[in-house]
Design a protein around this motif. Structure first.
Motif, PDB file in Angstrom:
ATOM      1  N   UNK B  55      53.799  59.756  71.200  1.00  0.00           N
ATOM      2  CA  UNK B  55      52.805  58.608  70.898  1.00  0.00           C
ATOM      3  C   UNK B  55      51.495  59.412  70.936  1.00  0.00           C
ATOM      4  N   UNK B  56      50.899  59.007  69.738  1.00  0.00           N
ATOM      5  CA  UNK B  56      49.483  59.364  69.395  1.00  0.00           C
ATOM      6  C   UNK B  56      48.473  58.335  70.010  1.00  0.00           C
ATOM      7  N   UNK B  57      47.453  58.977  70.699  1.00  0.00           N
ATOM      8  CA  UNK B  57      46.288  57.741  71.206  1.00  0.00           C
ATOM      9  C   UNK B  57      45.097  58.700  70.817  1.00  0.00           C
ATOM     10  N   UNK B  60      44.966  62.448  71.101  1.00  0.00           N
ATOM     11  CA  UNK B  60      45.845  62.961  72.128  1.00  0.00           C
ATOM     12  C   UNK B  60      47.296  62.632  71.536  1.00  0.00           C
ATOM     13  N   UNK B  61      48.125  63.873  71.885  1.00  0.00           N
ATOM     14  CA  UNK B  61      49.657  63.446  71.775  1.00  0.00           C
ATOM     15  C   UNK B  61      50.304  63.512  72.855  1.00  0.00           C
ATOM     16  N   UNK B  62      51.423  62.375  73.361  1.00  0.00           N
ATOM     17  CA  UNK B  62      52.154  62.669  74.506  1.00  0.00           C
ATOM     18  C   UNK B  62      53.570  62.846  74.290  1.00  0.00           C
ATOM     19  N   UNK B  68      53.944  65.143  78.986  1.00  0.00           N
ATOM     20  CA  UNK B  68      52.407  66.098  78.958  1.00  0.00           C
ATOM     21  C   UNK B  68      51.892  65.475  77.927  1.00  0.00           C
ATOM     22  N   UNK B  69      50.505  65.531  78.242  1.00  0.00           N
ATOM     23  CA  UNK B  69      49.647  65.134  77.316  1.00  0.00           C
ATOM     24  C   UNK B  69      48.623  66.183  76.738  1.00  0.00           C
ATOM     25  N   UNK B  70      48.613  66.320  75.389  1.00  0.00           N
ATOM     26  CA  UNK B  70      47.832  67.548  74.931  1.00  0.00           C
ATOM     27  C   UNK B  70      46.700  66.778  74.140  1.00  0.00           C
ATOM     28  N   UNK B  71      45.683  67.524  73.826  1.00  0.00           N
ATOM     29  CA  UNK B  71      44.557  67.088  72.825  1.00  0.00           C
ATOM     30  C   UNK B  71      44.874  67.954  71.569  1.00  0.00           C
ATOM     31  N   UNK B  72      45.276  67.153  70.555  1.00  0.00           N
ATOM     32  CA  UNK B  72      45.758  67.999  69.400  1.00  0.00           C
ATOM     33  C   UNK B  72      44.688  68.592  68.634  1.00  0.00           C
ATOM     34  N   UNK B  78      46.300  68.366  78.658  1.00  0.00           N
ATOM     35  CA  UNK B  78      45.272  67.553  79.614  1.00  0.00           C
ATOM     36  C   UNK B  78      46.111  67.101  80.771  1.00  0.00           C
ATOM     37  N   UNK B  79      47.518  66.737  80.703  1.00  0.00           N
ATOM     38  CA  UNK B  79      48.214  66.419  81.623  1.00  0.00           C
ATOM     39  C   UNK B  79      49.566  67.149  81.762  1.00  0.00           C
TER      40      UNK B  79
END
Ligand SMILES: Cc1cc2nc3c(=O)[nH]c(=O)nc-3n(C[C@H](O)[C@H](O)[C@H](O)COP(=O)(O)OP(=O)(O)OC[C@H]3O[C@@H](n4cnc5c(N)ncnc54)[C@H](O)[C@@H]3O)c2cc1C
Ligand code: FES
Lengths: 394, 102
Positions: B55-57, B60-62, B68-72, B78-79
């Motif tokens: 999921x993109x917010x 970020x991509x989860x 896990x959350x990354x800042x793309x 991030x998490x």
């Protein structure tokens, strides 16, 4: 004198808390004590791939000045003098103490002789028994039993799962989801015995409630877990199905915290003890902030997943299995269900399908649950409604 | 490194991600909430899971598997559970096409 933070239990939660303390700027002494000898590892792969995956590398602990004391059991604690005592007699002083002692596999009386799975060492023993043609008896149709059944089938073993309830996963997930798994296990050749009580078991035998004796090459019980609270209780902490904690994960003793599988906390008005890998991480991070005096509300939605064969299941929130559950008609071979409370707040959702087919949906549901969104169940059930757009509109 | 024509700008919805395979490697190409296009390695750094199912917010991509959350835009974690950052690749938009430097 500063004596720093001492963490008892080097599992998923204790490790996360230790690293989170450093990430949030804690500069004092930090000691992580773990009864197990191995470098902290992830438990979920033990029943899925049967492999060892470390949580962090050995260097990460030294780089972050986290003193790891592995193979050491905390035997007692003196809250008055703020000392913990390790096996061998050594005493460690603390300013803040954190219990992340987790849980252990439950065994009911009469079945003490069979195998259980919680640690890397348990997994080694179990994996060595999953050979082609081996007859494996599994007591309990819960997550661990079912994941092991899938793993055993992959290894070519003959598998029987014996479940006391009328269906699989009766305490954990909605029937729509359990049905998918039940069909799949049957298709894969697992022999499922439902509504079947077990009164006794040993390393090679299971005795059913009607007296039938079944023979196996190995018997494994997956009948739940019990919080590891003996140490906390002996030290005088309040314990109610887990170490009782408040919204900051503080226990009943000053400067003493608890988080992860060992704790019992309030989730939106209900006392819960979770057995969830993600919750262990979320709570580890949260309790680190509490220890640093930064109290923020805990609003992480309980979330759990399980992998069996190529199917992945995800559950967000906590279902009331006695209340109505809605289905979203995905129509693509996946199953997605959700539940609202009397005020139409979305409270729980679950999905199952091949690979990660339902994860995006469940992630969106999770965010809606976190935001305590009032929803129109009819719209959520309608697959033509784009969930992402519904989320953006909240 | 070379600029590769990966997809049309319309192939990716706003705040979404697609998988892009090239030269035996797999990438994820993102469109953020402000129509910025970004590219990272396609697999999560925790396990080999395609991030394109996540999921993109905003930026970020989860990860679809264990969140896990990354800042793309930077590749940073991030998490957790992931500990290692994602590798990022340069992108540019030309004539309605998204080009990635891979
Ligand atoms: C086989 C298996 C599969 C799983 N699969 C999933 C899954 O798919 N999805 C999911 O969400 N969850 C899963 N879980 C649950 C998840 O692993 C747990 O929720 C998580 O490990 C909890 O972390 P924790 O740190 O609270 O406790 P634990 O991981 O249990 O760690 C506690 C640690 O504390 C140590 N300890 C206890 N007492 C003492 C003491 N007195 N002194 C020193 N050390 C002590 C213990 O030895 C242990 O190492 C699974 C669990 C198992 C066993
Ligand atoms: S595979 Fe991405 S978080 Fe585990």
């Amino acid at each position: 004198m500063m004596s720093g933070v001492v963490i008892i239990g080097a599992g998923e939660c204790g490790v996360r808390a230790a690293f989170a303390l450093r990430e949030h700027g804690y500069k004092g002494e930090l000691t992580l004590i773990g009864a197990e000898a191995a470098l902290p590892y992830e438990r979920p792969p033990l029943s899925k791939a049967g492999e060892i995956r470390l949580i962090r590398t050995a260097e990460a602990y030294s780089d972050n000045q986290i003193a790891l004391r592995l193979g050491k059991v905390v035997t007692n604690i003196d809250f008055g003098s703020r000392l913990v005592f390790l096996s061998g007699g050594e005493a460690l002083a603390y300013d803040h103490l954190l219990f992340t002692t987790g849980a252990r596999a439950r065994l009911f009386s009469g079945v003490e002789g069979c195998l259980t799975l919680r640690t890397d060492l348990d997994a080694q023993v179990i994996l060595s028994r999953l050979s082609p043609g081996a007859k494996i008896g599994i007591i309990g149709g819960g997550f661990i039993g079912l994941e092991l059944a899938a793993l055993a089938r992959k290894a070519g073993a003959e598998v029987t799962v014996i479940e006391a309830g009328p269906r699989l996963l009766g305490r954990a997930v909605p029937p729509q989801i359990a049905r998918v798994l039940q069909e799949r296990h049957s298709l894969e050749g697992v022999s499922l015995m439902l509504d079947t009580g077990v009164v006794g078991a040993s390393a090679n035998q299971i005795v059913l409630a009607d007296g039938t004796l079944l023979e196996f090459d190995a018997v494994i019980a997956g009948v739940g877990s019990l919080p590891e609270t003996a140490l906390a209780e002996a030290a005088g902490l309040a314990v109610r199905n887990g170490i009782a904690v408040d919204g900051d994960f503080r226990t009943s003793a000053p400067q003493v915290f608890a988080a992860g599988d060992c704790c019992n906390f309030d989730w939106r008005g209900q006392q819960v003890r979770l057995e969830s890998w993600k919750a262990a991480q979320d709570q580890g991070e949260h309790v680190a902030l509490s220890i640093l005096g930064r109290s923020v509300p805990y609003n992480k939605v309980p979330w759990f997943w399980s992998d069996q064969y190529d199917l992945s299941l995800q559950v967000a929130g906590i279902f009331d299995l006695g209340a109505p559950i809605h289905s979203r008609a995905t129509g693509d071979g996946t199953t997605v269900v959700f539940q609202c409370d009397a005020q139409q707040n979305l409270v729980a959702a679950a999905g199952i399908g091949p690979g990660n087919a339902t994860s995006k949906d469940i992630r969106i549901f999770e965010k809606l649950i976190e935001r305590q969104t009032i929803v129109d169940a009819g719209r959520l059930a309608d697959p033509s409604q784009n969930l992402k757009r519904l989320l953006a509109a909240t | 490194m070379a600029w590769i024509d990966a997809c049309s700008t319309n192939d990716i919805d706003a705040e979404d991600v697609i998988r892009f395979d090239h030269g035996g490697r797999t990438f994820a190409i993102y469109r953020n909430h402000e129509d910025g296009y970004f590219c990272t390695d396609g697999l999560c750094t925790h396990e080999d899971i395609h991030l394109a199912d996540g999921l993109v917010m905003e930026n970020t991509i989860e990860c679809p598997k264990h969140s896990s959350i990354f800042d793309f835009t930077t590749g940073e974690v991030e998490t957790p559970p992931a500990c290692n950052n994602l590798h990022c690749y340069k992108t540019k938009v030309e004539g309605g096409r998204v080009l990635v430097d891979i």
